[in-house]
Design a protein around this motif. Structure first.
Motif, mmCIF file in Angstrom:
data_model
loop_
_atom_site.group_PDB
_atom_site.id
_atom_site.type_symbol
_atom_site.label_atom_id
_atom_site.label_comp_id
_atom_site.label_asym_id
_atom_site.label_seq_id
_atom_site.Cartn_x
_atom_site.Cartn_y
_atom_site.Cartn_z
ATOM 1 N N PRO A 174 9.128 -0.785 4.193
ATOM 2 C CA PRO A 174 8.850 0.649 4.224
ATOM 3 C C PRO A 174 9.417 1.354 5.443
ATOM 4 O O PRO A 174 9.728 2.548 5.385
ATOM 5 N N ILE B 278 4.141 6.278 8.335
ATOM 6 C CA ILE B 278 4.055 4.877 7.902
ATOM 7 C C ILE B 278 3.611 4.003 9.070
ATOM 8 O O ILE B 278 2.742 3.130 8.914
ATOM 9 N N LEU C 295 3.923 9.564 -0.390
ATOM 10 C CA LEU C 295 3.129 9.961 0.775
ATOM 11 C C LEU C 295 2.828 11.456 0.785
ATOM 12 O O LEU C 295 2.236 11.960 1.748
ATOM 13 N N THR D 50 0.826 -1.211 0.000
ATOM 14 C CA THR D 50 0.000 0.000 0.000
ATOM 15 C C THR D 50 0.856 1.255 0.000
ATOM 16 O O THR D 50 0.384 2.331 -0.388
ATOM 17 N N ILE D 51 2.104 1.142 0.448
ATOM 18 C CA ILE D 51 3.024 2.282 0.447
ATOM 19 C C ILE D 51 3.748 2.393 -0.892
ATOM 20 O O ILE D 51 3.853 3.478 -1.469
ATOM 21 N N GLU D 52 4.237 1.267 -1.393
ATOM 22 C CA GLU D 52 4.993 1.247 -2.654
ATOM 23 C C GLU D 52 4.424 0.176 -3.585
ATOM 24 O O GLU D 52 5.050 -0.866 -3.784
ATOM 25 N N ARG E 31 -0.104 4.471 9.689
ATOM 26 C CA ARG E 31 -0.916 3.738 8.714
ATOM 27 C C ARG E 31 -0.919 2.243 9.007
ATOM 28 O O ARG E 31 -1.953 1.588 8.875
ATOM 29 N N LYS E 32 0.214 1.720 9.415
ATOM 30 C CA LYS E 32 0.263 0.283 9.715
ATOM 31 C C LYS E 32 -0.605 -0.048 10.921
ATOM 32 O O LYS E 32 -1.270 -1.090 10.967
ATOM 33 N N VAL F 228 9.799 7.381 -1.622
ATOM 34 C CA VAL F 228 8.782 7.036 -0.626
ATOM 35 C C VAL F 228 8.099 8.292 -0.115
ATOM 36 O O VAL F 228 6.864 8.348 0.010
#
Length: 253
Positions: A219, A246, A232, A181-183, A249-250, A228
C-alpha cells in the motif's frame, strides 16, 4: 561473475546481507556480529567492506567486532556520520562505485531516519533497502515526514519490476495483514498473503521480493493510484497525503 547474496538472520527479526561480488565480499548492515561471522566461516570468506544504511543500533551493533576481526572498510551515510561508528568512507547519493554486477549506487531515502541510504546494484537487479521500503511496508517515520518518505518511495517505483528488494526485517506477515485492511479485494495481495503465511509457518524468510510484487501489493507504493484513493475516500487528495494516511493507519494497527 554474478553476485552471490546470502541472507543472514540476526537478533529477533533483523536481516543482514553478505554480497560476494566480482572483487570483494561486502556486508549490508551489522545488527550483531556472531551470525555474520558464522556465515562467513561456513563459506570460507573474509569481509572487505561493510555498508551501513542508517544509524539505528539494530543495524550497527556488530560493526566494531567485525572491523576488528576482518579489517573491513566501513562505509555509511555522511548525513549520519556523527551517529555512526567511525566511517572509513562517508557516502552520499551520487558516489557510485564498483565493477560489473558489483556496481553500487547509494540512494538517499530519508523518512525512517533523515540520512537513510539504500544500496542499489542495478546490473545485478538488487536493492538493499533496510528500513525504507520493506516487504509489503515501509519504515516508521521516526525522523522524517510523510512527504519525505513518499519522495523516497519514488526511487523504488522507478526501478525495473524484476529488481529484488532485500529489506531489513521480517515484518512481512504483519504488513500483509495491514495491507489487506487497505485493499481487501486485491487478488494479488490475497495470494501473496497466503504465500507469506505458508513461508512463515516453515520459518522461511519472506525476503527478497520483487519490485513488481511490491507495486502490485504494497500500500505504501500504491498511494498514487485512483483505486486506493477511492477506498480511503481521498480521491482528490495529493499522493503524499494519501501516503500519510496509510502510514497513520499502520502506526495504530
Amino acid at each position: 561473475m554474478p553476485l552471490e547474496i546470502v541472507t543472514v538472520p540476526c537478533l529477533r527479526d533483523n536481516y543482514a546481507y553478505l554480497v560476494n561480488g566480482p572483487d570483494c565480499v561486502c556486508l549490508i548492515d551489522a545488527p550483531e556480529a556472531g551470525p555474520i561471522i558464522d556465515a562467513l566461516d561456513q563459506r570460507g570468506w573474509g569481509l572487505d567492506a561493510l555498508l551501513i544504511t542508517h544509524h539505528h543500533h539494530d543495524h550497527v551493533d556488530g560493526v566494531e567486532e567485525l572491523r576488528a576481526k576482518y579489517g573491513c572498510k566501513v562505509m555509511g551515510p555522511k548525513a549520519e556520520a556523527d551517529k555512526l561508528p567511525p566511517l572509513d568512507m562517508a557516502l552520499e547519493e551520487g558516489m557510485n562505485g564498483g565493477e560489473g554486477d558489483g556496481y553500487t549506487v547509494p540512494l538517499a531515502v530519508p523518512g525512517h531516519t533523515l540520512g537513510h541510504l539504500a544500496f542499489h546494484f542495478p546490473r545485478a537487479k538488487a536493492v538493499f533497502s533496510a528500513d525504507s521500503l520493506m516487504a509489503l511496508g515501509c519504515g516508521r517515520l521516526f525522523e522524517g515526514t510523510p512527504e519525505m518518505m513518499w519522495d523516497s518511495m519514488q526511487k523504488f517505483l522507478a526501478m525495473p519490476d524484476d529488481t529484488l528488494v532485500y529489506s531489513g526485517h521480517e515484518y512481512t506477515a504483519a504488513n500483509a495483514r495491514f495491507a489487506l485492511t487497505i485493499e481487501p479485494d486485491n487478488a494479488a495481495l490475497q495470494a501473496r498473503a497466503a504465500e507469506i503465511d505458508a513461508k512463515r509457518s516453515g520459518n522461511e524468510p519472506t525476503v527478497p521480493a520483487s519490485i513488481g510484487q511490491e507495486k502490485e501489493t504494497n500500500p505504501f507504493l500504491r498511494a498514487h493510484l485512483h483505486e486506493v484513493k477511492a477506498l480511503l475516500n481521498m480521491e482528490s487528495s495529493p499522493d503524499a497525503e494519501v501516503f500519510a494516511e496509510i502510514r497513520r493507519r499502520k502506526d495504530s494497527f
